[in-house]
Write an enzyme that holds these catalytic residues in place. Structure first.
Site, short mmCIF file in Angstrom:
data_model
loop_
_atom_site.label_atom_id
_atom_site.label_comp_id
_atom_site.label_asym_id
_atom_site.label_seq_id
_atom_site.Cartn_x
_atom_site.Cartn_y
_atom_site.Cartn_z
N HIS A 367 0.82 -1.21 0.00
CA HIS A 367 0.00 0.00 0.00
C HIS A 367 0.86 1.27 0.00
CE1 HIS A 367 -3.67 2.02 -0.02
NE2 HIS A 367 -4.27 1.51 1.05
N ASP A 371 -2.24 2.35 -4.52
CA ASP A 371 -3.44 2.82 -3.83
C ASP A 371 -4.60 1.85 -4.06
OD1 ASP A 371 -2.19 5.08 -2.82
OD2 ASP A 371 -2.66 6.27 -4.61
#
Length: 404
Positions: A367, A371
């Site tokens: 992450h 995204d």
């Protein structure tokens, strides 16, 4: 002449290997190019071939870590080959007749002695715990039950006695230790998250049923799921390039090619060989490369170069029956797709409940660099391609795509 055999370098970054298994014994006669040992590096297991013919003398034990360039054995190239190729030392053993063993008194088992002789302090503690001395194996001299044995004893609580309760301690191979280290590193050093989706495999099943025999007859290969998934993944990576990127310090490295790592199970554990420029491969090309890499992994022939440099990984836990999992990223990559088993499930199509072959898929991603929009979009793109492969992956011409 005595030839010193040294550990060759398996790869530029590897400084040390471990002797996994000697395939010959000390004193054996070996032929040139015969595999004499399997050595583990932190990336692969490789065979070590004899550099000459002769009698071998081993200079390292199984499990020893040896530096690249260190001498691991000597080969006496002047030694004559024994008749029939049998090792010289083994012949010496054969001519010696076995001697009859002299009768010896059989000592009483330690546990038997222990049941009769706990120390006074131990006996009192055992009585308080309502434990019979016969349930304890003493650690004192001649099997005597000590006070510490009694203190540490736990009542059986009615557990059935007997049966095997042994254990074995073995050293992890260098490859297994490196895999463990990398997995822990991935969990601790990435912001790993997993997103899920489901794929209706009806269209793929129909295509395989219709063309698999013709495909095999033409190319000598099976038409499996991996070619469909690889084509779907490379397409999705081009649509969402962040998933095909990785972090290097404070920089992002993006790739305009798709080197797909494929997790396969080998005799020494998990291996992840790489399909180079998978986006350029046809269905036949993917199946041929998967087969080649799987055979090399099974036979322990995978090289370090074949296992490095991937940009994304596909792992198929479904072959072992996995329904759902959260695959761990293969660092320094940023994403891994987990495939799972196909199960007939009730789903809704056109407002009707129908039974269809469904696979759950999972994308684990870093992450820090990917995204939610990219990760979900990537997995949806994979799903769309797999549910409509004829149009999206084959350009509307199935026979041409399959080279039939």
């Amino acid at each position: 002449m005595i030839l010193e055999m040294k550990v060759p370098s398996p790869g530029e970054s590897i400084k040390e290997v471990e002797i996994a298994t000697w395939l010959v014994k000390d004193g054996d006669y070996v032929e040139k190019d015969q595999a004499i040992a399997e050595v583990d590096s932190d990336k692969a297991t490789l065979e070590l071939p004899a550099e000459a013919s002769g009698i071998i003398t081993l200079k390292a034990e199984e499990g020893d870590a040896v530096a690249v360039g260190a001498v691991v054995c000597l080969i006496d190239t002047a030694a004559a080959k024994p008749d029939g190729g049998a090792p010289a030392k083994e012949e010496a053993k054969v001519v010696e007749a076995p001697k009859a063993a002299a009768p010896v008194a059989t000592p009483a088992p330690a546990a038997t002695y222990a049941t009769q002789a706990p120390s006074p302090a131990a006996k009192k503690i055992l009585e308080e715990k309502n434990i019979q001395p016969s349930e304890i194996v003493g650690t004192g001299k001649d099997g005597r039950i000590t006070k510490d044995d009694a203190v540490n004893a736990v009542p059986s609580m009615g557990t059935p006695t007997g049966g095997n309760r042994g254990s074995e301690r073995t050293k992890l191979s260098m490859l297994r230790r490196k895999v463990a280290e990398r997995l822990v590193s991935a969990k601790n050093e990435t912001a790993m998250l997993t997103t899920f989706n489901e794929v209706d495999m009806t269209a793929i099943y129909a295509l395989r049923d219709q063309y698999k025999e013709e495909f095999k007859a033409k190319h000598g290969l099976g038409l499996g799921f991996m070619s469909f998934f690889t084509k779907a993944v490379t397409r999705a990576l081009q649509l969402y390039p962040d998933v095909n990127s990785m972090i290097d310090g404070q920089e992002k490295i993006s790739f305009d090619f798709c080197d797909i790592s494929v997790a396969v199970s080998g005799p020494k554990g998990l291996m992840v060989p790489v399909m180079r420029k998978a986006e350029t491969l046809s269905f036949r090309g993917v199946e041929a490369e998967i087969k080649r890499l799987a055979i090399r992994a099974r036979d322990g022939q995978i090289t370090v170069d074949e296992m490095t440099g991937g940009t994304f990984t596909i792992s198929n836990g479904g072959v072992f029956g996995s329904m759902l999992s959260t695959p761990i990223i293969n660092p320094p990559q940023s994403g891994i797709l987990g495939m799972h088993n196909v199960v007939e499930r009730a789903i809704v199509k056109n407002g009707q409940i129908v039974i269809a072959p469904v696979m759950y898929v999972a994308l684990s991603y870093d992450h820090r660099i990917i995204d939610g929009r990219e990760s979900v979009g990537f997995l949806v793109a994979v799903k769309e391609a797999l549910e409509n492969p004829a149009e999206i992956l084959m350009g509307g011409n199935v026979k041409k795509a399959l080279e039939l």
